[in-house]
Write an enzyme that holds these catalytic residues in place. Structure first.
Site, PDB file in Angstrom:
ATOM      1  N   GLY A   9     -49.985  11.652   6.341  1.00 22.28           N
ATOM      2  CA  GLY A   9     -49.626  11.734   7.757  1.00 22.28           C
ATOM      3  C   GLY A   9     -50.868  11.547   8.620  1.00 22.28           C
ATOM      4  O   GLY A   9     -50.957  12.071   9.738  1.00 22.28           O
ATOM      5  N   ALA A  11     -52.146   9.368  10.493  1.00 18.28           N
ATOM      6  CA  ALA A  11     -52.145   8.790  11.842  1.00 18.28           C
ATOM      7  C   ALA A  11     -51.380   9.648  12.850  1.00 18.28           C
ATOM      8  O   ALA A  11     -51.302   9.313  14.027  1.00 18.28           O
ATOM      9  CB  ALA A  11     -51.539   7.381  11.798  1.00 18.28           C
ATOM     10  N   MET A  14     -51.451  15.863  13.878  1.00 20.32           N
ATOM     11  CA  MET A  14     -52.200  16.787  13.022  1.00 20.32           C
ATOM     12  C   MET A  14     -53.131  16.049  12.061  1.00 20.32           C
ATOM     13  O   MET A  14     -54.251  16.491  11.820  1.00 20.32           O
ATOM     14  CB  MET A  14     -51.233  17.685  12.238  1.00 20.32           C
ATOM     15  CG  MET A  14     -50.749  18.903  12.998  1.00 20.32           C
ATOM     16  SD  MET A  14     -52.098  19.903  13.671  1.00 20.32           S
ATOM     17  CE  MET A  14     -53.049  20.256  12.204  1.00 20.32           C
ATOM     18  N   GLU A  41     -58.407   2.001   9.623  1.00 20.31           N
ATOM     19  CA  GLU A  41     -59.343   3.127   9.525  1.00 20.31           C
ATOM     20  C   GLU A  41     -59.119   4.083  10.679  1.00 20.31           C
ATOM     21  O   GLU A  41     -58.912   3.672  11.814  1.00 20.31           O
ATOM     22  CB  GLU A  41     -60.781   2.604   9.622  1.00 20.31           C
ATOM     23  CG  GLU A  41     -61.446   2.449   8.275  1.00 20.31           C
ATOM     24  CD  GLU A  41     -62.945   2.212   8.428  1.00 20.31           C
ATOM     25  OE1 GLU A  41     -63.520   1.715   7.476  1.00 20.31           O
ATOM     26  OE2 GLU A  41     -63.519   2.517   9.506  1.00 20.31           O
ATOM     27  N   THR A  92     -46.459  20.485   6.653  1.00 21.08           N
ATOM     28  CA  THR A  92     -45.203  19.967   7.223  1.00 21.08           C
ATOM     29  C   THR A  92     -44.134  21.052   7.236  1.00 21.08           C
ATOM     30  O   THR A  92     -44.060  21.859   6.303  1.00 21.08           O
ATOM     31  CB  THR A  92     -44.726  18.756   6.387  1.00 21.08           C
ATOM     32  OG1 THR A  92     -45.697  17.732   6.508  1.00 21.08           O
ATOM     33  CG2 THR A  92     -43.371  18.240   6.857  1.00 21.08           C
ATOM     34  N   ALA A 115     -47.725  26.492   4.072  1.00 19.48           N
ATOM     35  CA  ALA A 115     -47.679  27.457   5.180  1.00 19.48           C
ATOM     36  C   ALA A 115     -47.059  26.780   6.386  1.00 19.48           C
ATOM     37  O   ALA A 115     -47.368  25.624   6.676  1.00 19.48           O
ATOM     38  CB  ALA A 115     -49.080  27.955   5.520  1.00 19.48           C
ATOM     39  N   ASN A 117     -47.667  27.801   9.250  1.00 23.19           N
ATOM     40  CA  ASN A 117     -48.645  27.924  10.334  1.00 23.19           C
ATOM     41  C   ASN A 117     -50.007  28.286   9.736  1.00 23.19           C
ATOM     42  O   ASN A 117     -50.130  29.304   9.066  1.00 23.19           O
ATOM     43  CB  ASN A 117     -48.198  29.002  11.322  1.00 23.19           C
ATOM     44  CG  ASN A 117     -48.969  28.927  12.614  1.00 23.19           C
ATOM     45  OD1 ASN A 117     -50.193  29.009  12.618  1.00 23.19           O
ATOM     46  ND2 ASN A 117     -48.261  28.758  13.722  1.00 23.19           N
ATOM     47  N   HIS A 147     -42.704  24.303  21.977  1.00 23.77           N
ATOM     48  CA  HIS A 147     -43.559  23.254  21.398  1.00 23.77           C
ATOM     49  C   HIS A 147     -43.451  21.977  22.229  1.00 23.77           C
ATOM     50  O   HIS A 147     -42.544  21.836  23.059  1.00 23.77           O
ATOM     51  CB  HIS A 147     -43.158  22.946  19.955  1.00 23.77           C
ATOM     52  CG  HIS A 147     -43.679  23.939  18.968  1.00 23.77           C
ATOM     53  ND1 HIS A 147     -43.034  25.118  18.685  1.00 23.77           N
ATOM     54  CD2 HIS A 147     -44.802  23.935  18.186  1.00 23.77           C
ATOM     55  CE1 HIS A 147     -43.724  25.795  17.773  1.00 23.77           C
ATOM     56  NE2 HIS A 147     -44.807  25.101  17.452  1.00 23.77           N
ATOM     57  N   HIS A 148     -44.337  21.023  21.900  1.00 24.65           N
ATOM     58  CA  HIS A 148     -44.368  19.731  22.582  1.00 24.65           C
ATOM     59  C   HIS A 148     -43.034  18.988  22.435  1.00 24.65           C
ATOM     60  O   HIS A 148     -42.259  19.247  21.506  1.00 24.65           O
ATOM     61  CB  HIS A 148     -45.518  18.881  22.042  1.00 24.65           C
ATOM     62  CG  HIS A 148     -45.428  18.607  20.571  1.00 24.65           C
ATOM     63  ND1 HIS A 148     -44.696  17.562  20.068  1.00 24.65           N
ATOM     64  CD2 HIS A 148     -45.947  19.249  19.502  1.00 24.65           C
ATOM     65  CE1 HIS A 148     -44.794  17.574  18.747  1.00 24.65           C
ATOM     66  NE2 HIS A 148     -45.541  18.584  18.381  1.00 24.65           N
ATOM     67  N   LYS A 151     -41.565  17.274  19.022  1.00 25.36           N
ATOM     68  CA  LYS A 151     -41.380  18.003  17.756  1.00 25.36           C
ATOM     69  C   LYS A 151     -39.986  17.720  17.205  1.00 25.36           C
ATOM     70  O   LYS A 151     -39.000  17.763  17.933  1.00 25.36           O
ATOM     71  CB  LYS A 151     -41.589  19.509  17.977  1.00 25.36           C
ATOM     72  CG  LYS A 151     -41.530  20.303  16.689  1.00 25.36           C
ATOM     73  CD  LYS A 151     -42.109  21.693  16.857  1.00 25.36           C
ATOM     74  CE  LYS A 151     -41.947  22.520  15.594  1.00 25.36           C
ATOM     75  NZ  LYS A 151     -42.651  21.941  14.430  1.00 25.36           N
TER      76      LYS A 151
HETATM   77  P1  NAD Z   1     -46.575  13.629  14.118  1.00 23.05           P
HETATM   78  O1  NAD Z   1     -45.207  13.082  14.328  1.00 23.05           O
HETATM   79  O2  NAD Z   1     -47.589  13.413  15.184  1.00 23.05           O
HETATM   80  O3  NAD Z   1     -47.192  13.092  12.744  1.00 23.05           O
HETATM   81  C1  NAD Z   1     -46.454  12.857  11.575  1.00 23.05           C
HETATM   82  C2  NAD Z   1     -46.923  11.524  11.054  1.00 23.05           C
HETATM   83  O4  NAD Z   1     -46.398  11.259   9.745  1.00 23.05           O
HETATM   84  C3  NAD Z   1     -46.480  10.382  11.962  1.00 23.05           C
HETATM   85  O5  NAD Z   1     -47.630   9.638  12.344  1.00 23.05           O
HETATM   86  C4  NAD Z   1     -45.568   9.563  11.056  1.00 23.05           C
HETATM   87  O6  NAD Z   1     -45.597   8.180  11.357  1.00 23.05           O
HETATM   88  C5  NAD Z   1     -46.196   9.860   9.706  1.00 23.05           C
HETATM   89  N1  NAD Z   1     -45.387   9.402   8.594  1.00 23.05           N
HETATM   90  C6  NAD Z   1     -44.085   9.020   8.581  1.00 23.05           C
HETATM   91  N2  NAD Z   1     -43.723   8.614   7.351  1.00 23.05           N
HETATM   92  C7  NAD Z   1     -44.810   8.729   6.572  1.00 23.05           C
HETATM   93  C8  NAD Z   1     -45.069   8.458   5.209  1.00 23.05           C
HETATM   94  N3  NAD Z   1     -44.118   8.011   4.375  1.00 23.05           N
HETATM   95  N4  NAD Z   1     -46.304   8.709   4.727  1.00 23.05           N
HETATM   96  C9  NAD Z   1     -47.276   9.204   5.513  1.00 23.05           C
HETATM   97  N5  NAD Z   1     -47.090   9.470   6.837  1.00 23.05           N
HETATM   98  C10 NAD Z   1     -45.867   9.239   7.349  1.00 23.05           C
HETATM   99  O7  NAD Z   1     -46.374  15.194  13.852  1.00 23.05           O
HETATM  100  P2  NAD Z   1     -47.485  16.335  13.878  1.00 23.05           P
HETATM  101  O8  NAD Z   1     -47.473  17.023  15.198  1.00 23.05           O
HETATM  102  O9  NAD Z   1     -48.757  15.803  13.338  1.00 23.05           O
HETATM  103  O10 NAD Z   1     -46.844  17.356  12.829  1.00 23.05           O
HETATM  104  C11 NAD Z   1     -46.619  16.967  11.490  1.00 23.05           C
HETATM  105  C12 NAD Z   1     -45.931  18.107  10.756  1.00 23.05           C
HETATM  106  O11 NAD Z   1     -46.826  19.233  10.696  1.00 23.05           O
HETATM  107  C13 NAD Z   1     -44.662  18.632  11.437  1.00 23.05           C
HETATM  108  O12 NAD Z   1     -43.722  18.995  10.433  1.00 23.05           O
HETATM  109  C14 NAD Z   1     -45.137  19.867  12.174  1.00 23.05           C
HETATM  110  O13 NAD Z   1     -44.120  20.812  12.401  1.00 23.05           O
HETATM  111  C15 NAD Z   1     -46.159  20.383  11.199  1.00 23.05           C
HETATM  112  N6  NAD Z   1     -47.186  21.260  11.759  1.00 23.05           N
HETATM  113  C16 NAD Z   1     -47.561  22.294  10.979  1.00 23.05           C
HETATM  114  C17 NAD Z   1     -48.577  23.124  11.383  1.00 23.05           C
HETATM  115  C18 NAD Z   1     -49.026  24.241  10.463  1.00 23.05           C
HETATM  116  O14 NAD Z   1     -49.968  24.976  10.819  1.00 23.05           O
HETATM  117  N7  NAD Z   1     -48.426  24.360   9.270  1.00 23.05           N
HETATM  118  C19 NAD Z   1     -49.207  22.927  12.614  1.00 23.05           C
HETATM  119  C20 NAD Z   1     -48.808  21.832  13.391  1.00 23.05           C
HETATM  120  C21 NAD Z   1     -47.797  20.997  12.950  1.00 23.05           C
END
Ligand code: NAD
Length: 254
Positions: A9, A11, A14, A41, A92, A115, A117, A147-148, A151
């Site tokens: 993930g 790009a 997070m 990159e 995630t 986790a 969070n 949240h934003h 989400k």
């Molecule tokens: P985001 O939508 O900005 O990023 C997710 C990324 O995954 C996107 O860029 C998407 O294109 C990409 N993606 C889609 N298919 C993919 C694949 N097959 N392989 C790799 N990447 C792929 O979301 P975000 O705000 O970065 O959050 C991501 C996740 O993290 C969410 O589930 C969110 O709830 C979770 N999150 C968890 C915490 C924590 O502390 N555990 C904190 C913030 C966010």
């Protein structure tokens, strides 16, 4: 020693924050990122498409994979991680029961730390929730999160974790986004999700009764707090064997 990290993930919001945060530390190095498709990159890190994950894991040989993507994208790399025996930190949220079971099954073969969070403050909040709900018997309970506006899951994974923590102490049923004006039942907890702007993550548990209101709340001010916690978890997980791990083990080990 430096822990080599792959970011799934990479790009996303997070993923980019993990790459930026890692660049400021000397105990971790992000060696490769994975995205839905080749993303060139990011922050000097090569980011390859999902179909190239097995080859990229073999080539870059990370110690741990840190995942902040989508449930299906996280599950999509599990087999490749098992194949090369690399640990997985899962940030995630929004897994269904089957997805959660698949991660748990993987933990028979590789170390998995999940986790909802990765902020330290939320871990402290969870401990406080246990104490407050246990001590304030019969108080009304209401849970709110914001949240934003992009989400994809609601309520948030963290709200669900707070809910489960409450339910470990008291037998209450969640009522989501209460409608109308039905009187509140004693054995319920209202759960409310708001989506607005670029809010990083706000959670509040209200306990009300006995002519008083207790409010336990947490606000993440920057995604870097989650990235830092996930990287700390990755460093810790690099020295662990197969099995299921929780973030509070990382904190307790410090
Ligand atoms: P985001 O939508 O900005 O990023 C997710 C990324 O995954 C996107 O860029 C998407 O294109 C990409 N993606 C889609 N298919 C993919 C694949 N097959 N392989 C790799 N990447 C792929 O979301 P975000 O705000 O970065 O959050 C991501 C996740 O993290 C969410 O589930 C969110 O709830 C979770 N999150 C968890 C915490 C924590 O502390 N555990 C904190 C913030 C966010």
């Amino acid at each position: 020693m430096t822990t080599a990290i792959a970011v799934n993930g990479a790009a996303g919001r997070m993923g980019r924050t993990v790459i930026e945060t890692a660049a400021e530390r000397d105990d971790v190095e992000v060696v490769v990122g994975f995205h839905a498709s080749d993303a060139g990159e990011i922050g000097g890190v090569p980011v390859v498409g999902a179909d190239e994950v097995p080859e990229a894991l073999a080539e870059h040989d990370p110690d741990v994979v840190v995942d902040f993507s989508l449930p299906e994208a996280a599950l999509g790399i599990v087999d490749a991680c098992v194949e090369v025996d690399v640990g997985l930190v899962v940030g995630t949220t929004g897994f269904d029961d089957d997805g959660f079971d698949a991660l748990e099954a993987a933990s028979d073969e590789i170390p998995v730390l999940k986790a909802t969070n990765f902020s330290r403050g939320i871990q402290v909040l969870l401990r406080t929730v246990t104490e407050a709900v246990g001590a304030l018997d019969g108080y009304d309970l209401e849970l709110m999160e914001t949240h934003h506006n992009d989400k994809v899951d609601a309520p948030s994974g963290t709200a669900n974790t707070i809910l489960e923590t409450v339910q470990d102490e008291r037998d209450v049923e969640p009522v989501y986004g209460r409608e109308g004006h039905a009187p509140r039942e004693d054995d319920e907890i209202g759960v409310f999700a708001r989506r607005a702007g670029d809010v990083r993550g706000e959670h509040e548990l209200v306990l009300a009764g006995n002519d008083e209101v207790v409010s336990l709340s947490h606000r993440a001010e920057d995604r870097a707090v989650f990235a830092a916690g996930a990287l700390d978890a990755a460093v810790w997980l690099a020295d662990r064997g197969d099995g299921w791990h929780e973030f509070d083990e990382v904190i307790d080990a410090e």
